[in-house]
Enzyme design. Sequence first.
Site, PDB file in Angstrom:
ATOM      1  CB  SER A  33      -0.863   0.010   1.248  1.00 58.83           C
ATOM      2  OG  SER A  33      -0.007   0.122   2.373  1.00 58.83           O
ATOM      3  CE  LYS A  34      -0.012   7.563  -3.116  1.00 59.83           C
ATOM      4  NZ  LYS A  34      -0.913   8.340  -3.862  1.00 59.83           N
ATOM      5  NE  ARG A  35      -0.936   2.567   6.743  1.00 57.66           N
ATOM      6  CZ  ARG A  35      -0.291   1.794   7.603  1.00 57.66           C
ATOM      7  NH1 ARG A  35       0.608   2.316   8.401  1.00 57.66           N
ATOM      8  NH2 ARG A  35      -0.553   0.513   7.681  1.00 57.66           N
TER       9      ARG A  35
END
Length: 497
Positions: A261-263
């Site tokens: 994920s982006k995070r």
Amino acid sequence: MNQKIVTRFAPSPTGYLHVGGLRTALYAYLVATKSQGDFILRIEDTDRERYVADGIQNILESLTWAHITPNQGVRLENGTIINSGPAGSYIQSERLPIYKKYVEELIAKSHAYYCFCTPERLEEVRNYQQEHKLPPGYDGHCLHLDPQEIENRIRANERHVVRLHMPDSGETKWDDVIRGEVSFKNSEVDDQVLLKSDGYPTYHLAVVVDDHEMNVTHVIRGEEWISSTPKHLKLYEYFGWTPPAFAHLPLLLNSDKSKLSKRQGDVAVLDYKTKGYLPEALINFVAFLGWNPGTEQELFTLNELVAIFSLAKVNKAGAVFNIEKLDWFNREYLKKLPPEDLVDYMLTYLPENYREVRDREFLLRLAPLLLERISKGSDLSEMYTAGELDFYFENPSYDASLLLWKKLSDTNESRELVKKHLSEIAKILMSEPHSNDPEKIKSYLWHYAETNGKGEVLWPLRVALSGKEKSPDPFVLIALLGQNESITRINSAIALL
Ligand code: GLU
């Protein structure tokens, strides 16, 4: 005669290049370069709805920064986009007549068919399949239309697409370079749209036509394309072409094994650049996402990767993206930078005027010290914002009470004691020869500190030099600042008390 190895990276400009794409490009580059083959960059921009205007520029800039340069197709040369090679254009939207020709060939051979179904009808079919727990896919409604009817409807400008005719029985299988034998039942493979109503091919048609026309020998791509491969293989069969080898790379995962994920780090490659990751570090890190050389060695230059990389050592299992590991790689590569380059690197993350405030000699002493506290340039910017770097560049300001070690209560007596220690230290420093070696400085002061209480002496000394509760130790600071400036700071502390 051995066939020339040809690989390609074929991104769709639907966004910016992320680490997953960089890994695919890297592996394809390594495989081709290792065998003196060709590495092609092709832009797959047939999805006009998801087209991002500066996507191509971003992809090319990212790859150029990472030194992954194709020798055929689309590339940046001195900032200009070049699109050249024996196949003509390597941008799919510029190759529409080629796809049209091949679609017509498929239709003529009954391997593809016109479909006039409206989006509403397709939606109904989908809903019905969902309700009845049937596998999704086109229901073949237009498969057996009468040729005359087809002609009339086309002439009447009725919206239509062209679909692949997948057989209802049998299976399609291949020996995946990474996953071994993979097979799909043909009945479970959809009659994929090949040509859309806007006249553009879908990815599935364009990818097969182009890989064939560009003599690609190895298709290296993400695992998400596995279920598309039977469609592609069918097309190769229908056209009578020999398919390339397929290598499907493992997924990139977060530490909890969910899809990256982006995070947790799935951000654009150029964001890593902005943060101060060196391309060598990012490439080395990305190479290890799903591959390892089978030895303890972890640091590899791009050329060393070319020499040692092999698809045979790529794992099937998903690769966990661990940002701490990337930070480790970056520190290792920062440590390898020539001292002058490290200074320039760091200055780009600090205010402009810091370059003038201190001379080069000082900056050369400071850089390795800061390197111990950061993994990347943006950490420096954060330290600067948090006020943790000011004292390296200007006299610190702080409250006099900070000079009192925690075990001392703030009384006149304590202040007098601290003053005394600081003046003694200043005296010693004045009497000793200049040195930029922390060990040497320590040898000057250690005896006094030991006999008078290390905390009582060294705490105020460190605060006098840095103005901070936390900082490198006073010997390191004196070695950095030099005795003269250190004495001036010590005298300012004495004046405060
Ligand atoms: N255009 C596809 C993508 O964006 C390429 C897939 C492939 O390499 O076949 O990932």
